[in-house]
Design an enzyme around this catalytic site. Structure first.
Site, PDB file in Angstrom:
ATOM      1  N   HIS A   1       0.871  -1.177   0.000  1.00 55.30           N
ATOM      2  CA  HIS A   1       0.000   0.000   0.000  1.00 55.30           C
ATOM      3  C   HIS A   1       0.914   1.235   0.000  1.00 55.30           C
ATOM      4  CE1 HIS A   1      -2.742   2.942   1.951  1.00 55.30           C
ATOM      5  NE2 HIS A   1      -3.745   2.134   1.671  1.00 55.30           N
TER       6      HIS A   1
ATOM      7  N   ASP B   1       3.470  -4.005   8.264  1.00 55.54           N
ATOM      8  CA  ASP B   1       2.260  -3.210   8.069  1.00 55.54           C
ATOM      9  C   ASP B   1       1.085  -4.145   8.344  1.00 55.54           C
ATOM     10  OD1 ASP B   1      -0.048  -2.132   7.040  1.00 55.54           O
ATOM     11  OD2 ASP B   1       0.821  -1.513   5.124  1.00 55.54           O
TER      12      ASP B   1
ATOM     13  N   GLN C   1      -4.112  -4.842   7.379  1.00 53.58           N
ATOM     14  CA  GLN C   1      -5.067  -5.902   7.016  1.00 53.58           C
ATOM     15  C   GLN C   1      -4.903  -7.138   7.896  1.00 53.58           C
ATOM     16  OE1 GLN C   1      -7.513  -5.393   4.903  1.00 53.58           O
ATOM     17  NE2 GLN C   1      -6.766  -3.397   4.248  1.00 53.58           N
TER      18      GLN C   1
ATOM     19  N   LYS D   1      -9.951  -0.799  10.859  1.00 44.28           N
ATOM     20  CA  LYS D   1      -9.933  -2.039  10.060  1.00 44.28           C
ATOM     21  C   LYS D   1     -10.171  -3.261  10.941  1.00 44.28           C
ATOM     22  CE  LYS D   1      -7.207  -0.139   6.442  1.00 44.28           C
ATOM     23  NZ  LYS D   1      -7.936   0.224   5.227  1.00 44.28           N
TER      24      LYS D   1
ATOM     25  N   CYS E   1      -4.858   2.311  -3.418  1.00 44.59           N
ATOM     26  CA  CYS E   1      -3.636   2.928  -2.868  1.00 44.59           C
ATOM     27  C   CYS E   1      -2.436   2.020  -3.129  1.00 44.59           C
ATOM     28  CB  CYS E   1      -3.764   3.214  -1.378  1.00 44.59           C
ATOM     29  SG  CYS E   1      -4.987   4.449  -1.007  1.00 44.59           S
TER      30      CYS E   1
HETATM   31  C1  LIG Z   1      -2.118  -2.776   3.732  1.00 44.16           C
HETATM   32  C2  LIG Z   1      -2.469  -1.387   4.173  1.00 44.16           C
HETATM   33  N1  LIG Z   1      -1.522  -0.605   4.696  1.00 44.16           N
HETATM   34  C3  LIG Z   1      -1.783   0.635   5.145  1.00 44.16           C
HETATM   35  C4  LIG Z   1      -3.045   1.162   5.071  1.00 44.16           C
HETATM   36  C5  LIG Z   1      -3.298   2.538   5.580  1.00 44.16           C
HETATM   37  O1  LIG Z   1      -4.204   2.504   6.649  1.00 44.16           O
HETATM   38  P1  LIG Z   1      -4.829   3.857   7.209  1.00 44.16           P
HETATM   39  O2  LIG Z   1      -5.367   4.594   6.032  1.00 44.16           O
HETATM   40  O3  LIG Z   1      -5.890   3.386   8.148  1.00 44.16           O
HETATM   41  O4  LIG Z   1      -3.732   4.589   7.904  1.00 44.16           O
HETATM   42  C6  LIG Z   1      -4.074   0.400   4.502  1.00 44.16           C
HETATM   43  C7  LIG Z   1      -5.429   0.943   4.326  1.00 44.16           C
HETATM   44  O5  LIG Z   1      -6.163   0.531   3.457  1.00 44.16           O
HETATM   45  C8  LIG Z   1      -3.777  -0.911   4.074  1.00 44.16           C
HETATM   46  O6  LIG Z   1      -4.728  -1.700   3.561  1.00 44.16           O
END
Ligand SMILES: Cc1ncc(COP(=O)(O)O)c(C=O)c1O
Length: 406
Positions: free
Chosen positions: A121, A200, A203, A226, A364
């Protein structure tokens, strides 16, 4: 037997209609819905003990502080952290990753290396690009195969004496791939024991137990929204031995030990990385969400979600013109697809008219889309409360969308 009806009954939003049709919510990788206990927790804070934490000399402040620190402890237990001071409140995954990247940029030397993977992401890519640019370091990208699985041998070949940090998604939001975090941790630490390993967990957190000690990473970042909790709050877990000296990233109240007009010294963990009045209500409600999740049948949940994605893959094989992205052997319930009849945005629009909520776009993950030669996909993502009927409704909806587009 996993009781999905019982789970569903705790999520009030799931019984509403959208566009005159029962809601089929399949956008869980973007954000999950909230059980009633999480909503109640927010209402209770604001109606019963709204107060600042750590500083009041009255009953409400005391109750708020106990609930807020209690939430930190619940999360530490869920993650199997060694201490609750390893749990740092953030605004979400993005902020957690940026705290590490910002601190890292001050520690990198020119020629040092950071590794991420092709499936990240933007939140787990752009901060490392910036850190590398700032320090003159090199960003290396570990490849995935056509199914969206990380190529572990190719990853291992990227590790060198200069590898200072690796940051990899636990689970891909765009493909559903579950990365082999333990294997990667072993490879990373065998190459150089002081290479930092960031996961990260945006998910990963909602799809099973996350035992940070067993995973073997140094940091794990996730977002509350999430994992059935509120937006605007998240957690950065880090090993105490590393976090205790991590460069402070915001300065002000709470994070100081003592202040003169000329200088200041820093608080101990977790305060040193938490400047200012925190997001108290949402942190408490995230604690409630995690406690709720911990009481669910997590193994049953995994098997249930697996059955949903298997059914989705089976049905996808019956649809002409449907291309599915992400068939890694280890995966969660994410179905990313395109239809030959139309753009993903049109597919999303037509499904929405039938009450079916999915996400469309690059998720993203623009470079990942490019890797597969597309700019966007449609993505249905399943959670603990989805049913086989939801999967069937999705495919009925897709067929209808095809007829309308074709
Ligand atoms: C794999 C992953 N990393 C990072 C993020 C970023 O999360 P946030 O927008 O809640 O900070 C997301 C959000 O969709 C994600 O799916």
């Amino acid at each position: 037997m996993f009781d999905v009806a019982k789970v569903r009954s705790q999520f009030p939003i799931l019984s509403r209609e959208v566009n005159g049709k029962p809601l089929v919510y399949l956008d869980n990788a973007a954000t999950t819905q909230k059980p009633q206990c999480v909503i109640d927790s927010l209402v209770e804070y604001y109606t019963q003990y709204n107060s600042n934490v750590h500083r009041g000399a009255h009953a409400l402040a005391d109750q708020a502080t106990r609930s807020y620190e209690g939430a930190r402890e619940s999360i530490a237990r869920f993650l199997n952290a060694q201490s609750s001071c390893e749990v740092i409140w953030t605004a979400g995954t993005t902020e957690g990753l940026n705290i590490i990247a910002r601190g890292m940029s001050q520690q990198l030397d020119a020629g040092d290396e950071i590794i991420v993977s092709e499936l990240e992401h933007h939140a787990n890519l752009v901060p490392w690009q910036q850190a590398c640019k700032y320090a003159g370091a090199t960003l290396k990208i570990a490849p995935i195969d056509e199914n969206g699985a990380l190529d572990v041998d190719a990853f291992a070949a990227l590790l060198t004496e200069r590898t200072r940090l690796v940051s990899i998604a636990h689970i891909s939001n765009a493909l559903g791939t579950i990365n082999p975090i333990k294997t990667l941790a072993t490879l990373i630490k065998a190459n150089r024991s002081d290479t930092l390993f960031v996961v990260d967990g945006a998910q990963g957190i909602a799809h099973g137990d996350v035992d940070v000690q067993a995973l073997g990473c140094d940091f794990y970042a996730f977002s509350g929204h999430k994992v059935f909790g509120p937006t605007g709050v998240g957690v950065l877990w880090g090993k105490e031995s590393i976090l205790k000296d991590w460069p402070v990233w915001q300065t002000g109240g709470e994070m100081i030990q003592s202040v003169t007009y000329q200088d200041a010294t820093w608080n101990v963990l977790p305060g040193r990385l938490e400047a200012g009045t925190p997001n108290i209500a949402d942190a408490i409600a995230l604690g409630t969400a995690i406690e709720w999740l911990a009481t669910q049948d997590l193994e049953g949940m995994r098997l249930h979600e697996h059955a949903l994605i298997e059914r989705a893959h089976e049905l996808s094989a019956t649809i002409d013109g449907m291309r599915v992205f992400g068939r890694a052997p280890e995966r969660i319930g994410v179905l990313s697809f395109t239809l030959s009849e139309g753009h993903p945005a049109d597919v999303g629009f037509l499904l929405d008219k039938q009450g079916i909520a999915i996400r469309t776009g690059s998720h993203c993950a623009e470079p990942l889309m490019g890797r597969f030669g597309v700019t966007a996909t449609a993505r249905a993502s399943f959670s603990i409360y989805n049913t086989l009927d939801d999967v069937d409704a999705l495919f009925e909806g897709i067929k209808k969308a095809q007829r309308m587009l074709g």
